[in-house]
Motif scaffolding. Sequence first.
Motif, PDB file in Angstrom:
ATOM      1  N   ALA A 135      44.263 -34.047  46.261  1.00  0.00           N
ATOM      2  CA  ALA A 135      42.932 -34.753  46.311  1.00  0.00           C
ATOM      3  C   ALA A 135      41.897 -33.841  46.946  1.00  0.00           C
ATOM      4  O   ALA A 135      42.019 -33.387  48.165  1.00  0.00           O
ATOM      5  N   VAL A 136      40.989 -33.342  46.154  1.00  0.00           N
ATOM      6  CA  VAL A 136      39.826 -32.552  46.718  1.00  0.00           C
ATOM      7  C   VAL A 136      38.447 -33.273  46.550  1.00  0.00           C
ATOM      8  O   VAL A 136      38.286 -33.770  45.416  1.00  0.00           O
ATOM      9  N   ALA A 137      37.902 -33.365  47.846  1.00  0.00           N
ATOM     10  CA  ALA A 137      36.543 -34.042  47.669  1.00  0.00           C
ATOM     11  C   ALA A 137      35.569 -33.166  47.992  1.00  0.00           C
ATOM     12  O   ALA A 137      35.365 -32.244  48.788  1.00  0.00           O
ATOM     13  N   ALA A 138      35.073 -32.780  46.539  1.00  0.00           N
ATOM     14  CA  ALA A 138      33.871 -31.742  46.714  1.00  0.00           C
ATOM     15  C   ALA A 138      32.380 -32.036  46.742  1.00  0.00           C
ATOM     16  O   ALA A 138      32.130 -32.955  46.109  1.00  0.00           O
ATOM     17  N   VAL A 139      31.784 -31.368  47.354  1.00  0.00           N
ATOM     18  CA  VAL A 139      30.101 -31.265  47.283  1.00  0.00           C
ATOM     19  C   VAL A 139      29.772 -30.255  46.392  1.00  0.00           C
ATOM     20  O   VAL A 139      29.737 -29.050  46.774  1.00  0.00           O
ATOM     21  N   ILE A 140      28.887 -30.784  45.551  1.00  0.00           N
ATOM     22  CA  ILE A 140      28.307 -29.852  44.705  1.00  0.00           C
ATOM     23  C   ILE A 140      27.009 -30.088  44.287  1.00  0.00           C
ATOM     24  O   ILE A 140      26.725 -31.207  43.594  1.00  0.00           O
ATOM     25  N   THR A 141      26.040 -29.407  44.579  1.00  0.00           N
ATOM     26  CA  THR A 141      24.728 -29.586  44.540  1.00  0.00           C
ATOM     27  C   THR A 141      23.914 -29.006  43.241  1.00  0.00           C
ATOM     28  O   THR A 141      24.535 -28.186  42.532  1.00  0.00           O
ATOM     29  N   LEU A 142      22.797 -29.434  42.962  1.00  0.00           N
ATOM     30  CA  LEU A 142      22.142 -28.867  41.727  1.00  0.00           C
ATOM     31  C   LEU A 142      21.865 -27.565  41.932  1.00  0.00           C
ATOM     32  O   LEU A 142      21.885 -26.695  40.951  1.00  0.00           O
ATOM     33  N   GLU A 143      21.602 -27.083  43.278  1.00  0.00           N
ATOM     34  CA  GLU A 143      21.159 -25.718  43.539  1.00  0.00           C
ATOM     35  C   GLU A 143      22.515 -24.760  43.020  1.00  0.00           C
ATOM     36  O   GLU A 143      22.335 -23.617  42.500  1.00  0.00           O
ATOM     37  N   SER A 144      23.515 -25.277  43.685  1.00  0.00           N
ATOM     38  CA  SER A 144      24.966 -24.561  43.297  1.00  0.00           C
ATOM     39  C   SER A 144      25.223 -24.361  41.816  1.00  0.00           C
ATOM     40  O   SER A 144      25.580 -23.534  41.156  1.00  0.00           O
ATOM     41  N   TYR A 145      24.985 -25.558  41.080  1.00  0.00           N
ATOM     42  CA  TYR A 145      25.077 -25.794  39.883  1.00  0.00           C
ATOM     43  C   TYR A 145      24.259 -24.679  38.805  1.00  0.00           C
ATOM     44  O   TYR A 145      24.957 -24.323  38.115  1.00  0.00           O
ATOM     45  N   ASN A 146      22.984 -24.471  39.280  1.00  0.00           N
ATOM     46  CA  ASN A 146      21.985 -23.769  38.722  1.00  0.00           C
ATOM     47  C   ASN A 146      22.157 -22.178  38.846  1.00  0.00           C
ATOM     48  O   ASN A 146      21.330 -21.410  38.452  1.00  0.00           O
ATOM     49  N   GLU A 147      23.392 -21.808  39.876  1.00  0.00           N
ATOM     50  CA  GLU A 147      23.467 -20.517  40.224  1.00  0.00           C
ATOM     51  C   GLU A 147      23.966 -19.712  39.075  1.00  0.00           C
ATOM     52  O   GLU A 147      24.613 -19.964  38.047  1.00  0.00           O
ATOM     53  N   THR A 148      23.288 -18.692  38.922  1.00  0.00           N
ATOM     54  CA  THR A 148      23.430 -17.642  37.791  1.00  0.00           C
ATOM     55  C   THR A 148      24.826 -16.745  37.991  1.00  0.00           C
ATOM     56  O   THR A 148      24.870 -16.250  39.209  1.00  0.00           O
ATOM     57  N   TYR A 149      25.634 -16.461  37.326  1.00  0.00           N
ATOM     58  CA  TYR A 149      26.787 -15.894  37.421  1.00  0.00           C
ATOM     59  C   TYR A 149      26.723 -14.726  36.415  1.00  0.00           C
ATOM     60  O   TYR A 149      26.168 -14.643  35.165  1.00  0.00           O
ATOM     61  N   SER A 150      27.294 -13.551  36.879  1.00  0.00           N
ATOM     62  CA  SER A 150      27.307 -12.240  36.000  1.00  0.00           C
ATOM     63  C   SER A 150      28.715 -11.968  35.575  1.00  0.00           C
ATOM     64  O   SER A 150      29.750 -12.041  36.197  1.00  0.00           O
ATOM     65  N   VAL A 151      28.627 -11.894  34.238  1.00  0.00           N
ATOM     66  CA  VAL A 151      30.133 -12.110  33.561  1.00  0.00           C
ATOM     67  C   VAL A 151      30.693 -10.568  33.769  1.00  0.00           C
ATOM     68  O   VAL A 151      31.888 -10.407  34.063  1.00  0.00           O
ATOM     69  N   SER A 152      30.033  -9.552  34.266  1.00  0.00           N
ATOM     70  CA  SER A 152      30.448  -8.326  34.437  1.00  0.00           C
ATOM     71  C   SER A 152      31.039  -8.315  35.679  1.00  0.00           C
ATOM     72  O   SER A 152      31.901  -7.438  36.143  1.00  0.00           O
ATOM     73  N   GLU A 153      30.960  -9.366  36.630  1.00  0.00           N
ATOM     74  CA  GLU A 153      31.552  -9.526  37.935  1.00  0.00           C
ATOM     75  C   GLU A 153      32.709 -10.213  37.912  1.00  0.00           C
ATOM     76  O   GLU A 153      33.400 -10.261  38.869  1.00  0.00           O
ATOM     77  N   VAL A 154      32.948 -10.785  36.637  1.00  0.00           N
ATOM     78  CA  VAL A 154      34.257 -11.708  36.706  1.00  0.00           C
ATOM     79  C   VAL A 154      35.495 -11.282  36.971  1.00  0.00           C
ATOM     80  O   VAL A 154      36.324 -11.533  37.570  1.00  0.00           O
ATOM     81  N   SER A 155      35.568  -9.632  36.638  1.00  0.00           N
ATOM     82  CA  SER A 155      36.504  -9.120  36.848  1.00  0.00           C
ATOM     83  C   SER A 155      36.978  -8.937  38.180  1.00  0.00           C
ATOM     84  O   SER A 155      38.345  -8.629  38.470  1.00  0.00           O
ATOM     85  N   THR A 156      36.112  -9.120  39.180  1.00  0.00           N
ATOM     86  CA  THR A 156      36.367  -8.660  40.325  1.00  0.00           C
ATOM     87  C   THR A 156      36.677  -9.907  41.269  1.00  0.00           C
ATOM     88  O   THR A 156      36.720 -10.028  42.322  1.00  0.00           O
ATOM     89  N   TRP A 157      36.746 -11.210  40.566  1.00  0.00           N
ATOM     90  CA  TRP A 157      36.829 -12.401  41.217  1.00  0.00           C
ATOM     91  C   TRP A 157      38.348 -12.550  41.581  1.00  0.00           C
ATOM     92  O   TRP A 157      39.129 -11.808  41.225  1.00  0.00           O
ATOM     93  N   GLU A 158      38.580 -13.452  42.671  1.00  0.00           N
ATOM     94  CA  GLU A 158      39.933 -13.491  43.179  1.00  0.00           C
ATOM     95  C   GLU A 158      40.646 -14.276  41.992  1.00  0.00           C
ATOM     96  O   GLU A 158      40.272 -15.388  41.615  1.00  0.00           O
ATOM     97  N   ALA A 159      41.916 -13.760  41.441  1.00  0.00           N
ATOM     98  CA  ALA A 159      42.484 -14.295  40.491  1.00  0.00           C
ATOM     99  C   ALA A 159      44.010 -14.449  40.721  1.00  0.00           C
ATOM    100  O   ALA A 159      44.623 -14.384  41.931  1.00  0.00           O
ATOM    101  N   THR A 160      44.633 -15.401  39.783  1.00  0.00           N
ATOM    102  CA  THR A 160      45.934 -15.834  39.905  1.00  0.00           C
ATOM    103  C   THR A 160      46.866 -14.754  39.609  1.00  0.00           C
ATOM    104  O   THR A 160      46.602 -13.917  38.837  1.00  0.00           O
ATOM    105  N   THR A 161      47.959 -14.775  40.371  1.00  0.00           N
ATOM    106  CA  THR A 161      48.995 -13.839  39.920  1.00  0.00           C
ATOM    107  C   THR A 161      50.306 -14.449  39.608  1.00  0.00           C
ATOM    108  O   THR A 161      50.607 -15.687  40.085  1.00  0.00           O
ATOM    109  N   THR A 162      50.924 -13.868  38.815  1.00  0.00           N
ATOM    110  CA  THR A 162      52.321 -14.723  38.469  1.00  0.00           C
ATOM    111  C   THR A 162      53.386 -13.504  38.449  1.00  0.00           C
ATOM    112  O   THR A 162      53.225 -12.533  38.372  1.00  0.00           O
ATOM    113  N   GLU A 163      54.520 -13.914  39.019  1.00  0.00           N
ATOM    114  CA  GLU A 163      55.532 -13.222  39.148  1.00  0.00           C
ATOM    115  C   GLU A 163      56.347 -12.876  37.791  1.00  0.00           C
ATOM    116  O   GLU A 163      56.336 -13.883  37.038  1.00  0.00           O
ATOM    117  N   GLU A 164      56.910 -11.920  37.583  1.00  0.00           N
ATOM    118  CA  GLU A 164      57.622 -11.342  36.535  1.00  0.00           C
ATOM    119  C   GLU A 164      56.805 -11.843  35.326  1.00  0.00           C
ATOM    120  O   GLU A 164      57.368 -12.334  34.363  1.00  0.00           O
TER     121      GLU A 164
END
Length: 297
Positions: A135-164
């Motif tokens: 269970a995760v109790a998250a605090v999400i504000t209107l400011e953070s919701y309206n934050e703009t993301y650059s799709v070109s930077e998505v490739s640098t985000w921390e990603a999941t890894t799978t074995e084999e």
Amino acid sequence: MKKKLIITASAIALSITHAVLPVAGPHAAFAASQAAHGLPKPAISRALGALLMPINAKVAKVFKLDKSAHGLLVVSVKPGGAADRQGIKPGDVLVEIGGHKVKKPIDVDIAVRRGLKTGNSNYNFDIDRAGAVVAVAAVITLESYNETYSVSEVSTWEATTTEESSFSYSEYVSEETAEIESAYTSEESAVEESVSHEETSSEESASDETSSDESATSEDSSDESASDDSDAGDESATSEDSSDDSVSDDSDAGDESATSEDSSDDSVSDDSSSDDGGSGDDGGSGDDGGADGGGDD
């Protein structure tokens, strides 16, 4: 001599072909691999600052999830974004938010946007993390919701890894950049339309309930009016009964008056008879007087 030149040119062309194929090979193989996996299109969640992917049988297989897993796979998170700050990690599976199941990435943003419109910034997520529910109790504000993301930077985000697994996050994002960009651009208006529709439906429902209550009140008033009319009718009937009683009383009074008149007539008759008797007595006295006078003479 000419034949040798032709052979040499052919050999050069063949060598060039072989030189190009290895370069294009992995890319083509990856594209074919992704198509074979049947992985669904990912989408950026504005609420979480994370790349989410709907879970199906292929996703469960590629990412080594339990076959019964359902919800949204957190493919990657933006460093310092809302998900990262709340401890939501790549590889987590979002199952519910506020007790409501999520099936598409936009479900998360609709739920959060709906809450933000009412002034709520606290959200509860149920997350499947390696088979355990967290269970995760998250605090999400209107400011953070309206934050703009650059799709070109998505490739640098921390990603999941799978074995084999043959899954490559960077290549997958590269292949899906256009889809991610399109979804990110259209999602904002889609979320607003959905929330506005819910508000309109809620207002119409409240209006219908009010109209229903007013109708019920009107019917109650009508019933009370009918009851009043019935009571008035009963009172009128009672009044008529009283009138009948009055007429009966008048009739009885008339009968009594007639009886009184009869009694009066009887009294007059008795008086007349009394007067006649008195006259007879007086006459007798006169005769007696005359006799007495004659004797004296």
